[in-house]
Design an enzyme around this catalytic site. Structure first.
Site, PDB file in Angstrom:
ATOM      1  N   TYR A  75       0.831  -1.200   0.000  1.00  0.00           N
ATOM      2  CA  TYR A  75       0.000   0.000   0.000  1.00  0.00           C
ATOM      3  C   TYR A  75       0.869   1.255   0.000  1.00  0.00           C
ATOM      4  O   TYR A  75       0.565   2.248   0.655  1.00  0.00           O
ATOM      5  CB  TYR A  75      -0.907   0.013   1.227  1.00  0.00           C
ATOM      6  N   GLN A  79       6.518 -11.640  -2.268  1.00  0.00           N
ATOM      7  CA  GLN A  79       5.699 -10.481  -1.907  1.00  0.00           C
ATOM      8  C   GLN A  79       5.348 -10.347  -0.422  1.00  0.00           C
ATOM      9  O   GLN A  79       4.980  -9.255   0.011  1.00  0.00           O
ATOM     10  CB  GLN A  79       4.379 -10.512  -2.694  1.00  0.00           C
ATOM     11  N   HIS A 119      -2.132 -16.849   4.629  1.00  0.00           N
ATOM     12  CA  HIS A 119      -1.031 -17.168   3.701  1.00  0.00           C
ATOM     13  C   HIS A 119      -0.028 -16.015   3.570  1.00  0.00           C
ATOM     14  O   HIS A 119       1.051 -16.194   3.001  1.00  0.00           O
ATOM     15  CB  HIS A 119      -1.571 -17.591   2.331  1.00  0.00           C
TER      16      HIS A 119
END
Length: 346
Positions: free
Chosen positions: A148, A307, A256
């Site tokens: 973000y 990520q 996850h």
């Protein structure tokens, strides 16, 4: 191995090696607006007309269109005036921005963010951590701070997740009968597509989207219509702030993102807040118990490496995490689609 078998194996390796070419063709056609133009035009167009309308070279556009035909994303018809291109049904439904089932936003997120992270997959494997620092020059210690990093990036991510739930949401919410649960909290509910599917499927329930303040603001302004009174909002960070009491907590693609310790920490908080007789619904892509597949889930797990701090897990691994937090009667339902459901009860 015989020569035919050699050739088949070599062709498989070549197909794997060039797999990224396929995704880049689709990403590029979407980014340039090919599918939207062909939908809006109301009829087939020549490559020259498409190139002129989209401001590209004619030679580049013709090759892109032909590649899309090869991928069955476009169809071509040869006429006396030349080749005319049109969308296939798949493109009209899933690749145009205006379609209710559009996957355009998740496709663009993969193109502009995920694809760049995967360039450093070897570094991620060597180091065992995400690659935001190399790709975007920002700290990788807070994955969602990195995801973000701007309002534009956050909006892209939220719209992308909404695209996914517009296709997969009903399957995971219908995997178990959730109608006994009237008061539901969607932890990390983002843009609210799963919450909207939930109140559609279970009209007697209310769903509260619990997410970071800036995420909640965008969800209110852009994704959840004000007349949808069955969906409310709670601003907070579920690791650092309290979690209110509810009958059911949904954690869709949340665990996850995190390592086992963080998952145990979060589930313990959820268990403490959960009403007796209530439960928690995990929505995740489940690995086979021997981790031999599914391939999509194995690739998702690689993406978690580049990520986030997390990984994809087996049903047994999620069950163990739930049981360690105190949840019992753990049930697992595989949907046969990308995402599965695990329900634990208090």
């Amino acid at each position: 191995m015989g020569s035919t078998e050699d050739l088949n194996h070599a062709q498989t390796i070549l197909q794997y090696s060039s797999g990224f070419l396929v995704s880049k063709v689709m990403f590029t056609a979407g980014e340039l607006g090919v599918f939207d133009l062909l939908l809006e035009s109301g009829g087939p167009l020549s490559s020259d007309a498409i190139a002129a309308r989209l401001g590209t070279s004619t030679t580049g556009m013709e090759r892109l269109l032909d590649a899309c035909v090869g991928l069955k994303l476009l169809a071509v018809e040869l006429t006396q005036e030349g080749a005319l291109y049109r969308n296939t049904e798949i493109s009209n439904i899933y690749l145009t921005k205006s379609s209710p089932k559009s996957q355009y936003h998740i496709m663009m997120y993969y193109s502009n963010t995920v694809y760049l992270c995967w360039h450093y997959l070897a570094d991620a494997v060597r180091e065992g951590r995400n690659q935001y620092e190399r790709v975007f020059g920002i700290s990788s210690e807070d994955p969602f701070g990195a995801m973000y990093r701007s309002e534009e990036e956050m909006l892209k991510f939220m719209a992308g997740q909404n695209s996914v739930w517009s296709i997969c949401g009903r399957d995971v919410l219908a995997a178990f009968d959730l109608s006994p649960f009237r008061q539901i909290y969607d932890l990390g509910g983002g843009g609210g597509a799963l919450a909207r599917e939930c109140v559609s499927l279970y009209p007697n329930s209310t769903v509260t989207i619990y997410d970071l303040p800036k995420v909640v603001q965008v969800a209110k302004e852009q994704f959840i219509p004000p007349e949808e009174h069955r969906i409310t909002f709670h601003e907070g960070d579920f690791f650092n702030n309290s979690i209110p009491e509810a009958e059911l907590y949904i954690l869709s693609k949340i665990l996850h993102d995190w390592d086992d310790n963080k998952c145990r920490q979060l589930l313990a908080k959820v268990y403490k807040a959960c009403k007796p007789g209530g439960g928690v619904l995990l929505v995740e892509s489940l690995l086979n118990e021997d981790k031999s597949g599914p391939l999509e889930t194995q690739l998702f797990s690689m993406n978690m490496l580049v990520q986030t701090e997390g990984k994809e897990r087996t049903a047994a691994e999620y069950s163990k995490l739930l049981e360690a937090a105190g949840f019992g009667e753990v049930q697992v339902k595989r949907t046969g689609k990308l995402y599965d459901a695990v329900l634990g009860r208090k």
